[in-house]
Design a protein around this motif. Structure first.
Motif, PDB file in Angstrom:
ATOM      1  N   LEU A 310       0.790  -1.345  -0.035  1.00  0.00           N
ATOM      2  CA  LEU A 310       0.034   0.224  -0.132  1.00  0.00           C
ATOM      3  C   LEU A 310       0.954   1.241  -0.009  1.00  0.00           C
ATOM      4  CD1 LEU A 310      -2.613   1.438   0.257  1.00  0.00           C
ATOM      5  CD2 LEU A 310      -2.389   1.197   2.893  1.00  0.00           C
ATOM      6  N   GLU A 311       1.958   1.248   0.828  1.00  0.00           N
ATOM      7  CA  GLU A 311       2.657   2.228   0.985  1.00  0.00           C
ATOM      8  C   GLU A 311       3.570   2.604  -0.454  1.00  0.00           C
ATOM      9  OE1 GLU A 311       5.483   1.697   4.074  1.00  0.00           O
ATOM     10  OE2 GLU A 311       3.941   2.196   5.749  1.00  0.00           O
ATOM     11  N   LEU A 312       3.859   1.625  -1.097  1.00  0.00           N
ATOM     12  CA  LEU A 312       4.787   1.506  -2.117  1.00  0.00           C
ATOM     13  C   LEU A 312       3.589   2.285  -3.203  1.00  0.00           C
ATOM     14  CD1 LEU A 312       7.734   0.746  -2.890  1.00  0.00           C
ATOM     15  CD2 LEU A 312       6.634  -1.132  -4.110  1.00  0.00           C
ATOM     16  N   TYR A 313       2.380   1.771  -3.394  1.00  0.00           N
ATOM     17  CA  TYR A 313       1.537   2.258  -4.165  1.00  0.00           C
ATOM     18  C   TYR A 313       1.167   3.556  -3.939  1.00  0.00           C
ATOM     19  CZ  TYR A 313      -2.679   2.178  -6.939  1.00  0.00           C
ATOM     20  OH  TYR A 313      -3.605   2.657  -8.250  1.00  0.00           O
ATOM     21  N   ILE A 314       1.102   4.235  -2.804  1.00  0.00           N
ATOM     22  CA  ILE A 314       0.857   5.727  -2.637  1.00  0.00           C
ATOM     23  C   ILE A 314       2.041   6.536  -2.996  1.00  0.00           C
ATOM     24  CG2 ILE A 314       0.119   7.141  -0.844  1.00  0.00           C
ATOM     25  CD1 ILE A 314      -2.033   5.371  -1.122  1.00  0.00           C
ATOM     26  N   LYS A 315       3.278   5.854  -2.483  1.00  0.00           N
ATOM     27  CA  LYS A 315       4.454   6.503  -2.792  1.00  0.00           C
ATOM     28  C   LYS A 315       4.760   6.964  -4.405  1.00  0.00           C
ATOM     29  CE  LYS A 315       8.524   4.870  -1.704  1.00  0.00           C
ATOM     30  NZ  LYS A 315       9.064   4.081  -0.651  1.00  0.00           N
ATOM     31  N   TYR A 485       5.138  16.397   1.949  1.00  0.00           N
ATOM     32  CA  TYR A 485       6.594  16.937   1.663  1.00  0.00           C
ATOM     33  C   TYR A 485       7.482  15.722   1.674  1.00  0.00           C
ATOM     34  CZ  TYR A 485       4.402  21.234   1.947  1.00  0.00           C
ATOM     35  OH  TYR A 485       3.482  22.284   1.549  1.00  0.00           O
ATOM     36  N   GLN A 486       8.412  15.904   0.832  1.00  0.00           N
ATOM     37  CA  GLN A 486       9.528  15.165   0.793  1.00  0.00           C
ATOM     38  C   GLN A 486      10.710  15.609   1.345  1.00  0.00           C
ATOM     39  OE1 GLN A 486      11.908  12.442  -2.578  1.00  0.00           O
ATOM     40  NE2 GLN A 486      10.030  13.109  -3.168  1.00  0.00           N
ATOM     41  N   PHE A 487      11.211  14.712   2.499  1.00  0.00           N
ATOM     42  CA  PHE A 487      12.482  15.393   2.931  1.00  0.00           C
ATOM     43  C   PHE A 487      13.557  14.535   2.242  1.00  0.00           C
ATOM     44  CE2 PHE A 487      10.434  15.879   7.704  1.00  0.00           C
ATOM     45  CZ  PHE A 487       9.556  16.795   7.206  1.00  0.00           C
ATOM     46  N   HIS A 488      14.336  15.334   1.800  1.00  0.00           N
ATOM     47  CA  HIS A 488      15.439  14.786   0.840  1.00  0.00           C
ATOM     48  C   HIS A 488      16.266  13.686   1.388  1.00  0.00           C
ATOM     49  CE1 HIS A 488      17.805  15.129  -2.680  1.00  0.00           C
ATOM     50  NE2 HIS A 488      18.983  15.085  -1.993  1.00  0.00           N
ATOM     51  N   ARG A 489      16.164  12.669   0.687  1.00  0.00           N
ATOM     52  CA  ARG A 489      16.837  11.411   1.122  1.00  0.00           C
ATOM     53  C   ARG A 489      16.188  10.794   2.353  1.00  0.00           C
ATOM     54  NH1 ARG A 489      22.523  12.349   2.052  1.00  0.00           N
ATOM     55  NH2 ARG A 489      22.828   9.996   1.822  1.00  0.00           N
ATOM     56  N   ILE A 490      15.231  11.102   2.961  1.00  0.00           N
ATOM     57  CA  ILE A 490      14.691  10.358   4.142  1.00  0.00           C
ATOM     58  C   ILE A 490      13.497   9.816   4.003  1.00  0.00           C
ATOM     59  CG2 ILE A 490      13.884  10.659   6.458  1.00  0.00           C
ATOM     60  CD1 ILE A 490      16.122  13.111   6.583  1.00  0.00           C
ATOM     61  N   GLY A 491      12.482  10.616   3.522  1.00  0.00           N
ATOM     62  CA  GLY A 491      11.150   9.729   3.279  1.00  0.00           C
ATOM     63  C   GLY A 491       9.939  11.026   3.163  1.00  0.00           C
ATOM     64  N   PHE A 492       8.784  10.717   3.365  1.00  0.00           N
ATOM     65  CA  PHE A 492       7.583  11.245   3.080  1.00  0.00           C
ATOM     66  C   PHE A 492       6.753  11.542   4.419  1.00  0.00           C
ATOM     67  CE2 PHE A 492       8.653   9.495  -0.801  1.00  0.00           C
ATOM     68  CZ  PHE A 492       8.374  10.272  -1.862  1.00  0.00           C
ATOM     69  N   PHE A 493       6.758  13.004   4.691  1.00  0.00           N
ATOM     70  CA  PHE A 493       5.965  13.127   5.886  1.00  0.00           C
ATOM     71  C   PHE A 493       4.736  14.509   5.535  1.00  0.00           C
ATOM     72  CE2 PHE A 493      10.228  12.026   6.460  1.00  0.00           C
ATOM     73  CZ  PHE A 493      10.237  11.418   7.884  1.00  0.00           C
ATOM     74  N   TYR A 494       4.022  14.395   6.428  1.00  0.00           N
ATOM     75  CA  TYR A 494       2.664  15.123   6.382  1.00  0.00           C
ATOM     76  C   TYR A 494       2.593  16.271   7.242  1.00  0.00           C
ATOM     77  CZ  TYR A 494      -2.349  16.114   5.906  1.00  0.00           C
ATOM     78  OH  TYR A 494      -3.649  16.743   5.636  1.00  0.00           O
ATOM     79  N   PHE A 495       2.514  17.560   6.658  1.00  0.00           N
ATOM     80  CA  PHE A 495       2.601  18.741   7.424  1.00  0.00           C
ATOM     81  C   PHE A 495       1.002  18.988   8.017  1.00  0.00           C
ATOM     82  CE2 PHE A 495       2.778  23.520   7.266  1.00  0.00           C
ATOM     83  CZ  PHE A 495       3.008  23.869   8.640  1.00  0.00           C
ATOM     84  N   PHE A 496       1.083  18.773   9.517  1.00  0.00           N
ATOM     85  CA  PHE A 496      -0.367  19.154   9.864  1.00  0.00           C
ATOM     86  C   PHE A 496      -0.551  20.088  10.741  1.00  0.00           C
ATOM     87  CE2 PHE A 496       0.032  16.906  14.146  1.00  0.00           C
ATOM     88  CZ  PHE A 496       0.988  16.505  14.157  1.00  0.00           C
ATOM     89  N   PHE A 509       6.130   7.491   5.452  1.00  0.00           N
ATOM     90  CA  PHE A 509       7.068   6.481   5.045  1.00  0.00           C
ATOM     91  C   PHE A 509       8.378   6.668   4.728  1.00  0.00           C
ATOM     92  CE2 PHE A 509       4.881   7.138   1.185  1.00  0.00           C
ATOM     93  CZ  PHE A 509       3.400   6.936   1.501  1.00  0.00           C
ATOM     94  N   PHE A 510       9.114   6.093   5.005  1.00  0.00           N
ATOM     95  CA  PHE A 510      10.674   6.238   4.599  1.00  0.00           C
ATOM     96  C   PHE A 510      10.955   6.047   3.201  1.00  0.00           C
ATOM     97  CE2 PHE A 510      11.428   5.941   9.377  1.00  0.00           C
ATOM     98  CZ  PHE A 510      11.602   7.132   9.576  1.00  0.00           C
ATOM     99  N   LEU A 511      11.710   6.530   2.669  1.00  0.00           N
ATOM    100  CA  LEU A 511      12.252   6.299   1.167  1.00  0.00           C
ATOM    101  C   LEU A 511      12.233   4.861   0.844  1.00  0.00           C
ATOM    102  CD1 LEU A 511      14.193   9.215   0.017  1.00  0.00           C
ATOM    103  CD2 LEU A 511      12.097   8.430  -0.833  1.00  0.00           C
ATOM    104  N   ASN A 512      13.109   4.027   1.378  1.00  0.00           N
ATOM    105  CA  ASN A 512      13.193   2.648   1.113  1.00  0.00           C
ATOM    106  C   ASN A 512      12.616   1.722   2.233  1.00  0.00           C
ATOM    107  OD1 ASN A 512      14.501   3.132  -1.409  1.00  0.00           O
ATOM    108  ND2 ASN A 512      16.154   3.601  -0.115  1.00  0.00           N
TER     109      ASN A 512
END
Ligand code: ATP
Ligand code: MG
Length: 513
Positions: A310-315, A485-496, A509-512
Motif C-alpha cells: 500500500l505504501e509503495l502504491y501511494i508513494k 512533503y518529501q524530506f530529501h533522502r529521508i522520506g515522506f511526511f505530512y505537515f499537519f 513512510f521512509f524512502l526505502n
C-alpha cells in the motif's frame, strides 16, 4: 466486468431474475470507524451497483444498543462521501424491529423457535407455544432481568455447524437505544436481523466477507421460515468474498476498539491504523486508496496484503508531486573555512514539482549535515563525507574535509572547504547530501510512527510512536498546511500543524521501506 460474483448474478438473471430487481447494500454496524477492509467491501458493492445500474443502500446494523454510537454513524456517512460512493438511501435495522418481532412470534407459533429460561446456572426449554408467546411478550416489555430468558431458533442442536445449534434470536438488554429509545427491552441478534433486513429491503445479493460463510445455512434457514411471496418474492442470496487483512495493522472495528480501550492509541484517526480518517489525516487521497483496492481485485481466498504494498502504491503516486525539503535528523556541525563569518549567501532553488515555485535558503559558515553522512576513517566504499571525498551539498557547493580537531578521541570540530561548481570534475564528486544552516533553520517536530503490530499482527508494538525534534531548511516557513512533503533522502511526511513557530509533521513512510 466479469468475476465470480457477476457470474453468480448473471446466472440468476438467466434463471429469471429481472435485472430491475437487483439490489445491493453495504451493512456496517456503527460501532467504530470504517477501515481499508470496508473500502474493499464498498468498492465491490458500489462497482456492482454501477455495473447493473441498480439500487444500493447504506444500512446501519444498529441491533445492539450497547455497541452503537451516533458519532460512528456520522463518521461512516462522512467517510463514504469522502470516498465518493453514492448510495440510494440510508436505512436502519431498528426501523424493522416491529416486523422482526412479529416474525419471531410466527416462528414460535410454527414451533421453529422457543424460549429458554436460565435460572441458577441451569437452562430450561419452554416448549409450550402459549407460554412461550407470553414470556416473549414479557421479555419485550421489561418484566425480567437480563440473562434470564432468551429466544432461540429451533434448528438442530447436534449440527456440526455451530450456527445451526439453535442460535439465539433475541436477548434481554436494558439499554436505551439511539433511535428506539426505551421502547424495546429485547434486541435481535445479528443473525436474526441481518438476513431478514436483506429480505425486507428486497436486496437480491447480499455480499459479505468470508467469515460469514458458516452463517450461510442459517441465513438461508431463517429466510425460508419467513418467506412469503406476497411480501417479497425475492430470496436474497448471500455471496462471500475474501476479507482484506493488512499486515502490521488491523482491519476489524472491534479489534481497533480494543487498541483504543488499552490506550495504545488515543483515537480512531491514529496514523498507525488503516481507518479512512487515518488515511485522510495522512493526506492520502481517496482516489489512490480506491485504485489500490482495485489493483488487489476480487477473490474468495483471504487477501493478506503487506502494508508495504500500500505504501509503495501511494508513494509512486505522490513521488513526483511532493515538494522536497532539506531536513536533518541527527546533526553534526561543519565549519567552512573559506566562507566569511557572519555572512549569508542566499541560494535560489527552483523547487521540485514547481511548488512553491522557488525557494530561498541561506548558506552560512556553519552548517548541519546528517551524522551518518560523515565518517572519520577513510573507507573507499563510503561515498559521503570523509577524508578526500568530494561531496555535493544539495542545491549548493561541493565540499571536502579540510581538518578535523579531536580532543580525548572525540571529534570537536570538522573544518571543510567549499568549492564552486565546475571547479571539481564531475566524476570526482561521490554523492549529494542534505544540509541546513546551523544558524538559520526551522524547528520541526516529527511524530515518528512505526507499525502498531509486528508483522504477524499478533504482537502489539508498544513503542510505535516517538516524537522527535529535527532541523529543516527555512523555506518550510512558507509551505502549506495539510500537504505531503518529501524530506530529501529521508522520506515522506505530512505537515499537519504549526504552533509557536514549531512545524509539526507526521511520518508517512521512509524512502526505502
Ligand atoms: P467488526 O470487527 O465489529 O465485525 P468489521 O470491521 O468486521 O467490524 P462490519 O460492520 O462487521 O465491520 O462490516 C461491514 C461490512 O464490511 C460487512 O459486509 C463486512 O463483510 C465488510 N468487511 C468488514 N471488514 C472487512 C474486511 N477486512 N475485508 C473485507 N470486507 C470487510
Ligand atoms: Mg464484522
Amino acid at each position: 466486468m466479469n468475476n465470480f460474483i457477476t457470474n453468480i448474478i448473471d446466472n440468476d438473471i438467466n434463471n429469471g431474475l429481472s435485472i430491475n430487481n437487483i439490489k445491493f447494500r453495504f451493512p456496517p454496524e456503527p460501532n467504530g470507524f470504517l477501515h481499508l477492509g470496508h473500502i474493499k467491501s464498498l468498492y465491490i458493492n458500489f462497482t456492482l451497483a454501477k455495473f447493473y445500474n441498480s439500487k444500493i443502500y447504506l444500512r446501519f446494523e444498529d441491533t445492539n444498543p450497547n455497541n452503537i454510537n451516533i458519532k460512528y454513524i456520522n463518521q461512516i456517512i462522512k467517510n463514504i462521501k469522502w470516498l465518493g460512493f453514492k448510495y440510494t438511501k440510508i436505512t436502519y435495522i431498528s426501523n424493522y424491529f416491529n416486523l422482526l418481532y412479529k416474525w419471531a412470534k410466527l416462528l414460535i407459533i410454527k414451533q421453529k423457535a422457543y424460549i429458554q429460561k436460565i435460572y441458577n446456572n441451569k437452562i430450561y426449554n419452554i416448549n409450550n407455544i402459549e407460554k412461550s408467546l407470553f414470556i416473549f411478550k414479557n421479555m419485550k416489555i421489561g418484566k425480567y432481568k437480563e440473562n434470564t430468558y432468551i429466544l432461540r431458533a429451533k434448528i438442530n442442536n447436534k449440527s456440526t455447524n455451530y450456527y445451526l445449534n439453535d442460535p439465539i434470536m433475541y436477548r434481554i438488554i436494558y439499554k436505551k437505544h439511539l433511535f428506539t429509545k426505551n421502547k424495546w427491552c429485547i434486541y435481535p441478534t445479528y443473525d436474526w436481523a441481518h438476513g431478514q433486513s436483506d429480505y425486507i429491503e428486497k436486496i437480491s445479493h447480499s455480499l459479505c466477507s468470508i467469515e460469514f460463510q458458516n452463517h450461510k445455512p442459517l441465513y438461508d434457514w431463517f429466510i425460508n421460515q419467513i418467506y412469503n411471496k406476497k411480501f417479497n418474492y425475492i430470496k436474497p442470496k448471500q455471496i462471500e468474498f475474501s476479507r482484506l487483512n493488512l499486515s502490521n495493522t488491523i482491519t476489524s472495528k472491534r479489534q481497533i476498539n480494543i487498541l483504543k480501550n488499552k490506550k495504545i492509541i488515543n483515537n480512531l484517526c491514529d496514523p498507525r491504523l488503516c481507518t479512512i480518517t487515518a488515511f485522510k489525516k495522512k493526506g492520502y487521497s481517496s482516489k489512490y486508496i480506491i485504485n489500490f483496492i482495485k489493483s488487489i481485485g476480487y477473490s474468495k481466498r483471504n487477501n493478506n496484503i503487506n502494508i508495504k504494498l500500500l505504501e509503495l502504491y501511494i508513494k509512486k503516486k505522490i513521488i513526483n508531486k511532493t515538494p522536497k525539503l532539506l531536513v536533518i535528523f541527527n546533526p553534526i556541525k561543519l565549519t567552512i573555512i573559506n566562507f566569511p563569518k557572519k555572512s549569508i549567501e542566499w541560494i535560489y532553488i527552483k523547487n521540485h514539482c514547481n511548488y512553491p515555485k522557488y525557494k530561498i535558503i541561506p548558506f552560512t559558515k556553519t552548517i548541519y549535515i546528517e551524522k551518518n553522512d560523515f565518517k572519520y576513517k577513510y573507507d573507499k566504499n563510503f561515498l559521503r563525507l570523509s577524508f578526500n571525498n568530494y561531496v555535493r551539498l544539495k542545491y549548493s557547493y561541493i565540499i571536502k574535509i579540510f581538518k578535523i580537531v579531536k580532543k580525548n578521541n572525540n571529534i570537536k570540530k570538522i573544518y571543510c572547504k567549499i568549492y564552486k561548481n565546475n571547479t571539481i570534475k564531475y566524476n570526482k564528486i561521490k554523492s549529494t547530501i542534505q544540509w541546513v544552516s546551523s544558524k538559520y533553520n526551522t524547528k520541526i517536530n516529527i511524530l515518528l510512527y512505526n507499525y502498531i503490530y509486528f508483522k504477524n499482527n499478533k504482537i502489539i508494538n508498544k513503542n510505535s510512536l516517538k516524537s522527535i525534534f529535527v532541523y529543516g531548511d527555512i523555506s518550510i516557513n512558507n509551505i502549506n498546511l495539510y500537504n505531503i512533503y518529501q524530506f530529501h533522502r529521508i522520506g515522506f511526511f505530512y505537515f499537519f500543524k504549526i504552533n509557536n513557530n514549531i512545524f509539526y509533521f507526521k511520518k508517512l513512510f521512509f524512502l526505502n521501506p
